[in-house]
Scaffold this motif. Sequence first.
Motif, short mmCIF file in Angstrom:
data_model
loop_
_atom_site.label_atom_id
_atom_site.label_comp_id
_atom_site.label_asym_id
_atom_site.label_seq_id
_atom_site.Cartn_x
_atom_site.Cartn_y
_atom_site.Cartn_z
N TYR A 444 -55.30 -25.77 41.47
CA TYR A 444 -56.00 -24.89 42.02
C TYR A 444 -57.13 -25.51 42.90
O TYR A 444 -57.57 -26.53 42.53
N HIS A 462 -64.22 -18.93 43.02
CA HIS A 462 -63.12 -18.33 43.80
C HIS A 462 -62.04 -19.29 43.76
O HIS A 462 -62.70 -20.52 43.67
N ARG A 463 -60.70 -19.03 43.32
CA ARG A 463 -59.95 -20.36 43.42
C ARG A 463 -58.78 -19.82 44.19
O ARG A 463 -58.41 -18.51 44.45
N THR A 464 -58.10 -20.77 44.55
CA THR A 464 -56.81 -20.56 45.60
C THR A 464 -55.74 -21.63 44.78
O THR A 464 -55.77 -22.57 44.57
N GLU A 465 -54.44 -20.76 44.57
CA GLU A 465 -53.50 -21.59 44.17
C GLU A 465 -52.74 -22.42 44.97
O GLU A 465 -52.41 -21.88 45.85
#
Length: 484
Positions: A444, A462-465
Amino acid sequence: MEWFGDPDAWLSRMVIQRGLALIYLLAFLGALREFRPLAGERGITPAPSFLRAVRFRDAPGLLSLGYTDRRLTVVAAAGAALAAAVALGAADAVPLWTSMLLWFVLWALYLSIVNIGQVWYAFGWETLLLEAGFVAIFLGNARIDPPVPTLYLLIWLVFRVELGAGLIKWRGDRCWRRLTCLYYHHETQPMPGPLSWWFHHLPRPLHRVETAANHVAQLIVPFALFAPQPVGSWAAAVVIVTQLWLIASGNFAWLNWLTLLLAVAAVDGALAARHLPLPAPPGGGQGEAPVWFAVLVGAVTVLIAVLSYWPVRNLLSPAQAMNRSFNSLHLVNTYGAFGTVTRQRYEVVLEGTDDPEPGTLTQWRAYEFHGKPGAVHHRPRQFAPFHLRLDWLMWFAALTPGYPAPWLPRLVDRLLAGDRPTLRLLRVNPFPDTPPTYIRARLYRYRFTTRAERRTTRAWWHRTELGDHLPPRRRQQPPGASTS
């Protein structure tokens, strides 16, 4: 030998020794908690396998003579008990030679652990603790005046710590020279603390001031530690304040606490006594050092002066190395940190499922660590000066997306087997009853939430895969087969 001791330095010695003993205590307690699942007989990187591949002279220590988990427990427990006793003043209550023996035993016991700890103990503050602990053997106790040569050896050590950190930054990432590294560092540092979100959101001009102040504190101020008083004390105060700032902004194990303690060696005790409500020297019996002790201190001073050739050469080299030991006893090392600052934060998240075969509808549940970021609503905690070695190695693992560290599949296999010592290193085990069928390592990209996002979502991150870091691995043995 009135020239040999400084009676006004009794407070500096007491603060350094008691503080150093407390750090030893935390280090030994950490070994009791972590060493067996990380590097024990059935650990992720077993010490017995390591010892079969190295010579004793390359990893000297009691445990190098023959490792077992029971012996590790004895060494770490004995070290913790002795460190606690010294922190309470035991070394001041015994004759000088006994005091030196107590400090030597602390150093030898921790050296025995570090030298077989492999990647889990390959941190600059491990060698810093050993080097400071070795010098402390020759600092004396309350029965003699603090020896001036030993105080200067401690100042020489903190000088190298600070200047090494400053030079590696100046020579390294250009954002340090442009005063922009702190635009990113508070967010991407290995283990943020409870105030890191606020530090990250300071105005950018203030970040530039922070960076410039750091250069002054690490590139200029260290030279003033050797200056006559009161200049030396003011230089020590700058180092101490800088380290407190770093303690507030992140989790760097005991690096900052130990650096702060070492800087106390440059403080003028008489000046401190005039401005602080201090008690009398402990015991009131300080006196001149015996000849044999002065000879030993002189010999150690010469030894460290000779061994200083290698770290000085490294400091002067354009190809400066960070955190390197030049001998297996970890004497007179070189130090440095964050020559490169990452601009984006990647995290490896371990997720499991009990589905027989994972598919598009599979629900994956995440393992959570104590220190490293995971769940976006979980606020970073303060753990320093305690060292969470597995959490730190997970940060390093994320620096090479798509190229898992050699130990990571072994960690996954321990979790798939439901290994209880390994699971005790985690904050949340999403499979408390039966180990999962599969575990994967998912990558991530994390960033701190903005102020607006924080107000709306109450999340810290905030995280993005991004995809798999390690493809799903299947459990190879029945649940509960490994429950050591």
